[in-house]
Structure formats: structure tokens, C-alpha cells
Design a protein around this motif. Structure first.
Motif, short mmCIF file in Angstrom:
data_model
loop_
_atom_site.label_atom_id
_atom_site.label_comp_id
_atom_site.label_asym_id
_atom_site.label_seq_id
_atom_site.Cartn_x
_atom_site.Cartn_y
_atom_site.Cartn_z
N ALA A 145 11.42 -2.73 0.67
CA ALA A 145 10.14 -3.45 0.73
C ALA A 145 10.01 -4.45 -0.42
O ALA A 145 8.93 -4.88 -0.75
CB ALA A 145 9.00 -2.45 0.70
N ARG A 176 -7.37 4.49 -1.98
CA ARG A 176 -7.87 3.19 -1.50
C ARG A 176 -8.55 3.32 -0.14
O ARG A 176 -9.46 2.56 0.17
CB ARG A 176 -6.75 2.16 -1.46
N GLU A 232 4.43 -7.46 -11.11
CA GLU A 232 3.02 -7.08 -11.21
C GLU A 232 2.52 -7.19 -12.66
O GLU A 232 3.26 -6.92 -13.61
CB GLU A 232 2.85 -5.62 -10.74
N GLY A 263 2.52 9.26 -9.72
CA GLY A 263 2.68 8.32 -10.83
C GLY A 263 3.38 8.94 -12.03
O GLY A 263 3.89 8.23 -12.89
N ASP A 312 -2.74 -2.21 -2.39
CA ASP A 312 -3.85 -1.38 -2.88
C ASP A 312 -5.22 -1.96 -2.53
O ASP A 312 -6.24 -1.34 -2.83
CB ASP A 312 -3.74 -1.18 -4.40
N SER A 368 10.48 -5.33 -4.50
CA SER A 368 10.64 -4.72 -5.81
C SER A 368 9.91 -3.38 -5.89
O SER A 368 9.13 -3.03 -5.01
CB SER A 368 10.08 -5.68 -6.85
N THR A 369 10.16 -2.66 -6.97
CA THR A 369 9.44 -1.39 -7.20
C THR A 369 8.74 -1.43 -8.56
O THR A 369 9.37 -1.72 -9.58
CB THR A 369 10.37 -0.16 -7.11
N VAL A 370 7.46 -1.13 -8.56
CA VAL A 370 6.66 -1.25 -9.79
C VAL A 370 7.07 -0.17 -10.80
O VAL A 370 7.51 -0.46 -11.91
CB VAL A 370 5.15 -1.16 -9.47
N LEU A 371 6.96 1.09 -10.39
CA LEU A 371 7.27 2.16 -11.35
C LEU A 371 8.78 2.27 -11.59
O LEU A 371 9.21 2.71 -12.65
CB LEU A 371 6.70 3.50 -10.87
N PHE A 403 3.89 0.07 2.30
CA PHE A 403 3.93 1.51 2.62
C PHE A 403 3.71 1.71 4.11
O PHE A 403 2.68 1.29 4.66
CB PHE A 403 2.86 2.26 1.82
N LYS A 428 -5.83 1.49 -14.02
CA LYS A 428 -5.18 2.80 -13.82
C LYS A 428 -3.66 2.65 -13.79
O LYS A 428 -2.93 3.39 -14.44
CB LYS A 428 -5.64 3.43 -12.50
N ASN A 429 -3.19 1.68 -13.03
CA ASN A 429 -1.74 1.58 -12.85
C ASN A 429 -1.03 0.97 -14.05
O ASN A 429 0.19 0.96 -14.12
CB ASN A 429 -1.41 0.82 -11.55
N LEU A 439 15.63 3.86 -6.22
CA LEU A 439 15.84 2.69 -7.08
C LEU A 439 15.69 3.06 -8.56
O LEU A 439 16.42 2.54 -9.41
CB LEU A 439 14.89 1.56 -6.71
N HIS A 440 14.78 3.98 -8.86
CA HIS A 440 14.65 4.46 -10.25
C HIS A 440 16.00 5.06 -10.67
O HIS A 440 16.52 4.79 -11.74
CB HIS A 440 13.60 5.57 -10.38
N ARG A 496 0.29 3.45 5.63
CA ARG A 496 -0.96 3.30 4.87
C ARG A 496 -2.09 2.82 5.78
O ARG A 496 -2.77 1.84 5.49
CB ARG A 496 -0.76 2.34 3.71
N1 EPU Z 1 10.64 2.12 -2.98
C1 EPU Z 1 11.94 2.44 -2.64
N2 EPU Z 1 12.69 3.09 -3.56
C2 EPU Z 1 12.23 3.42 -4.79
C3 EPU Z 1 10.90 3.07 -5.14
C4 EPU Z 1 10.13 2.41 -4.20
O1 EPU Z 1 12.39 2.17 -1.53
O2 EPU Z 1 12.99 3.99 -5.58
C5 EPU Z 1 9.79 1.42 -2.00
C6 EPU Z 1 8.52 2.21 -1.66
O3 EPU Z 1 8.76 3.17 -0.67
C7 EPU Z 1 7.60 1.10 -1.21
C8 EPU Z 1 7.99 -0.04 -2.14
O4 EPU Z 1 9.31 0.26 -2.61
O5 EPU Z 1 7.94 0.75 0.11
C9 EPU Z 1 7.08 -0.30 -3.30
O6 EPU Z 1 6.85 0.89 -4.01
P1 EPU Z 1 6.65 0.91 -5.58
O7 EPU Z 1 7.80 1.64 -6.19
O8 EPU Z 1 6.39 -0.47 -6.07
O9 EPU Z 1 5.35 1.81 -5.73
P2 EPU Z 1 5.03 2.72 -6.98
O10 EPU Z 1 5.57 2.07 -8.18
O11 EPU Z 1 5.42 4.12 -6.72
C10 EPU Z 1 2.78 1.62 -7.69
C11 EPU Z 1 1.33 2.00 -7.76
C12 EPU Z 1 0.77 2.14 -6.36
C13 EPU Z 1 0.94 0.80 -5.65
C14 EPU Z 1 2.42 0.41 -5.65
C15 EPU Z 1 2.69 -0.95 -5.03
C16 EPU Z 1 1.16 3.31 -9.79
C17 EPU Z 1 0.88 4.60 -10.44
N3 EPU Z 1 1.20 3.28 -8.47
O12 EPU Z 1 3.45 2.67 -7.00
O13 EPU Z 1 -0.63 2.40 -6.53
O14 EPU Z 1 0.49 0.90 -4.32
O15 EPU Z 1 2.92 0.38 -6.99
O16 EPU Z 1 1.98 -1.93 -5.68
O17 EPU Z 1 1.33 2.30 -10.46
C18 EPU Z 1 -2.76 3.13 -5.91
O18 EPU Z 1 -3.16 2.77 -7.03
O19 EPU Z 1 -3.56 3.45 -4.99
C19 EPU Z 1 -1.32 3.17 -5.64
C20 EPU Z 1 -0.78 3.84 -4.63
#
Ligand code: EPU
Length: 420
Positions: free
Chosen positions: A161, A372, A190, A92, A306, A163-166, A329, A22-23, A124-125, A332
């Protein structure tokens, strides 16, 4: 709203085919916006989040055709602004912003709010877009990014926390069509980021270092169509592995990628779960009494947030004390009170949950709060005596392809009660 009725106590046995991630698929679908040519994505899981991303892309003007487990996307002409309500519904969908900015030099999406698992900022984005030369403003609930030229630069994407995935995905996508070289430091490592980079490279992008904390993107003038098969869902695979262990069963995960699951498999082995690899398959079986373990969630290659809830469900069954610490998170832990409703003994102490495991679980009606957490409740229900009703199953349908069908195939007594 549908619910799941589970009669617990049956060891899961057999084989389960792991679906596409999914991700991975969500940002990859969004990346198709970077070209006017058709893109074909395979091993696409049938999930409501995927259909939802399809709707967002259609709204933007792309042609989206789902064909069995593939989706064909062609974004001949698109607009730069995502529908306010559509985008807001699925967090997402923020990952459409990087491709829109890359292709059109402007993007506007509704500012995503927090959700039950935490605040979920996007600073961060936005920092990454600004580093590429975009001007970012927030107006009437929309976040706008616009640039006359996008120019590659160095950007550090480490946050509170890690890095940031998205965030990494978004900046990487925008940078593919920027002028010059972008270097992302503290990039997310990731496997989903690597999968996206592979897709972008298949489209003609020039990305190196994906999977490491330093990703280098050399901008190109345009991207072309590509075909890609998404990686297996490591979180789905982990969920079935834990369900097998929790029910004292024996399950083969077909088509899983053990090399994406080191942290989870290692912890499961520490708990006394036996794992055997054979090619792309993984055989998981409980090797006797479960042992308690301490788990801390971290960015990849650490233990994934997750899988935290599912692991907690398993630790409820291991006699002794396990400490589960959530570092990604902040809130969570919504599954804790529901697991306690099933007879578990878990207390929250700051970012940690103290699980006093080994008490018998007994079925009860429970409420799922997120994807989850719902999976954790299903696992607990499969291991509990009696009947567990997991309400608000739509969370599960967002991220697990045919969960009840796959569990039934493994012998679980699980039934979906459709809302009249
Ligand atoms: N964060 C920031 N600033 C930002 C972005 C993130 O401080 O601009 C922080 C978040 O608050 C968090 C940490 O960085 O504390 C990590 O967040 P991340 O950005 O990595 O999360 P995400 O990219 O929004 C994806 C997955 C999540 C998964 C996280 C962490 C998708 C669609 N979502 O979210 O998946 O938990 O990475 O691995 O890819 C799930 O599938 O159940 C789910 C929530």
C-alpha cells in the motif's frame, strides 16, 4: 463500557484547541528508550493510548512521570523484551522494537495481530531490521530481533500500500545507533515521521531527508536527553473541521497546522466548506449546501485513511453520489453498517464505498468498532435528528483528548453515560 448520548441538530460554534498528535507522541515516547538520560515531551495529549505506552515503557524499566501535558521519561536501565499482553493490546507499541534493537542490540515483542481495520503485517519493519544486520525470528508468539553489530545499509521500505509510517519510524530509530549510514527509500513522508526525526536529532541523532521518500541516518555512538513539543494532531483537527461542516456550524481550530492538512482542507473546500487561515488558527464554516466529492485514501500527502470514516459521515449529508476509496487498510469500512443504521445509504463495492448522500439522518444506538469509526458516528450523530447513542466509547478515549468536553464547549448536546 461508557457510551456517548448525542442530541443532534445543533450547529457547532466557537473555538477548539487542538491537542498534540497521538501518532507522533507514541513513537516519540518509545524513542526515549534510546538514551539513559531524561527526555521531556510536551503537548502530550491525555489519551488512554499514551498512558498505555507509558505502562509499556515502565514495564521495560523506564521511569515515566506524567506532569500536566508533559511526560518525563528516563530509561536508565531497560530490558529488551516487552510484556506479551501489554504490547499485544496496542498495535502502536510495535514502535518500541526499533529503539530496543538500537540501544540493546536485541528486542522481543509479541507479534501484533490484525485488527478490525485490516491485517496489519510488520514484514517491512522486520525487513529494515534485517538490512541493519539483525537476525529476526518468531518464537512462541514473540518476534525477536538480535544483532551483534548494527550496520547501516540501504533499505527499500515500500509495500503493498506504499510506505509504512511505524515501519519507517522503527528502522529510523534503530539506525540512529548503527555504525555507518542507513538510507531508507520509499520512507513514509507523514508529518509524524518528521516530528520523530526532529526529536531524534535533538537527542543527537543525524537524520536528514525526513518528510521525503529518502531518509538518511548517519549512526552515532550514543544519544542524549532532549526536550520536545509534539506537533498538533492533524487528524483531530480534521475531525473537528468535518464536525463543523456537518452541523452547518462555524468553528475555529486553534493551534492546528494547515500545512499538514492540505489534502483534507482541499477536499472540504471542494464540498463547499469555507476555510480561512489566520496564523496557526483555521476557521471552518459551511458555505451553503454540501457537494458530493470522491475521495481516495493514500499515504501522505494524500488524503489520510484516518479521516476516511469522518469524511464518509459528511458525505452522507451531501446530496448526490460520493465514492470513497480506501487504499491503505483493506477492511476499514466497519462504520458503513452503523452509518446506514442512522439512515445513510452506503454500499461497499470492493475497496470503495458508494455514498448516496442527502437523506436525512436520524439518531439510533450504534456501536463503534475502532477509533476513527467512532469519530464518524459521533459526527453523524451531531448532524442527525434525535438522539444517537454511541457505544464502546473506549475507542474514542484511545485517540481523542476529551472529545465530549470539547464538543460541549462548541455547543453540542453530548453526554457521557458512565457504565455502572
Ligand atoms: N504494511 C505492510 N507491511 C508492514 C507495515 C505496513 O504491508 O510491515 C501496510 C499496512 O498493512 C497498510 C500500509 O502498509 O496497508 C500502511 O500501514 P502503516 O505501516 O503506515 O500503518 P501504521 O504505521 O501501523 C500508522 C498509524 C495509523 C494510521 C497509519 C496510516 C500510529 C500509531 N498508527 O499505523 O493510525 O492509520 O499509520 O497512516 O501511528 C489511527 O490513528 O486511527 C491509526 C490507525
Amino acid at each position: 463500557m461508557d457510551s456517548l448520548l448525542i442530541k443532534g441538530g445543533v450547529p457547532l460554534r466557537g473555538e477548539v484547541m487542538i491537542s498534540g498528535s497521538k501518532n507522533s507522541v507514541l513513537p516519540i515516547m518509545a524513542a526515549s528508550l534510546l538514551t539513559s538520560e531524561p527526555c521531556i515531551i510536551r503537548r502530550v495529549p491525555n489519551l488512554s493510548d499514551v498512558r498505555f505506552m507509558g505502562q509499556i515503557l515502565s514495564w521495560l524499566g523506564a521511569e515515566v512521570r506524567h506532569e500536566k501535558d508533559a511526560v518525563r521519561i528516563q530509561a536508565r536501565r531497560i530490558k529488551g523484551c516487552g510484556d506479551y499482553d501489554l504490547v499485544r493490546k496496542m498495535r502502536g507499541s510495535i514502535c518500541i522494537m526499533g529503539p530496543l534493537l538500537g540501544r540493546l542490540r536485541k528486542a522481543a515483542v509479541s507479534l501484533p495481530g490484525g485488527c478490525v481495520i485490516g491485517a496489519r503485517p510488520i514484514n517491512l519493519h522486520l525487513k529494515g531490521f534485517e538490512a541493519l544486520g539483525a537476525r529476526v525470528t518468531i518464537e512462541a508468539g514473540y518476534v525477536h530481533a538480535a544483532a551483534r553489530r548494527l550496520v547501516g545499509s540501504a533499505v527499500f521500505l515500500g509495500g503493498r500500500a506504499g510506505s509504512t509510517v511505524l515501519g519507517t519510524a522503527n528502522v529510523m530509530m534503530a539506525a540512529t545507533l548503527a555504525e555507518g549510514v542507513t538510507v531508507i527509500e520509499s520512507a513514509a513522508c507523514e508529518p509524524e515521521v518528521v516530528d520523530l526525526a526532529n526529536f531524534l536529532n535533538a537527542m543527537g541523532a543525524r537524520i536528514t531527508g525526513a518528510g521525503s521518500p529518502t531518509v538518511t541516518i548517519t549512526g552515532v555512538k550514543e544519544l542524549h536527553g532532549a526536550e520536545h513539543e509534539v506537533i498538533p494532531d492533524r487528524i483531530e483537527a480534521a475531525t473537528y473541521a468535518i464536525a463543523a461542516a456537518a452541523t452547518n456550524g462555524e468553528v475555529t481550530l486553534r493551534g492546528a497546522r494547515a500545512d499538514h492538512m492540505h489534502a483534507v482542507l482541499d477536499k472540504l473546500q471542494d464540498c463547499g466548506v469555507r476555510i480561512e487561515r489566520s496564523g496557526p488558527d483555521l476557521r471552518v464554516r459551511r458555505g451553503g449546501r454540501l457537494k458530493p466529492v470522491d475521495v481516495t485514501t493514500l499515504p501522505y500527502a494524500g488524503f489520510p485513511t484516518d479521516v476516511q470514516a469522518q469524511m464518509m459521515a459528511l458525505m452522507c449529508l451531501a446530496p448526490g453520489i460520493s465514492i470513497i476509496t480506501e487504499r491503505i487498510f483493506e477492511s476499514r469500512f466497519m462504520h458503513v453498517s452503523e452509518l446506514n443504521r442512522l439512515g445513510a445509504d452506503i454500499e461497499i463495492e470492493g475497496p470503495s464505498a458508494i455514498v448516496k448522500g442527502g437523506r436525512p439522518l436520524s439518531g439510533a444506538p450504534v456501536m463503534a468498532s475502532d477509533l476513527r469509526a467512532s469519530a464518524a458516528l459521533v459526527i453523524a450523530g451531531l448532524a442527525a435528528r434525535g438522539t444517537t447513542q454511541v457505544n464502546r466509547v473506549y475507542h474514542i478515549d484511545r485517540g481523542y483528548e476529551n472529545l465530549d468536553g470539547k464538543l460541549r464547549q462548541l455547543g453540542a448536546r453530548i453526554e457521557r453515560i458512565e457504565d455502572a
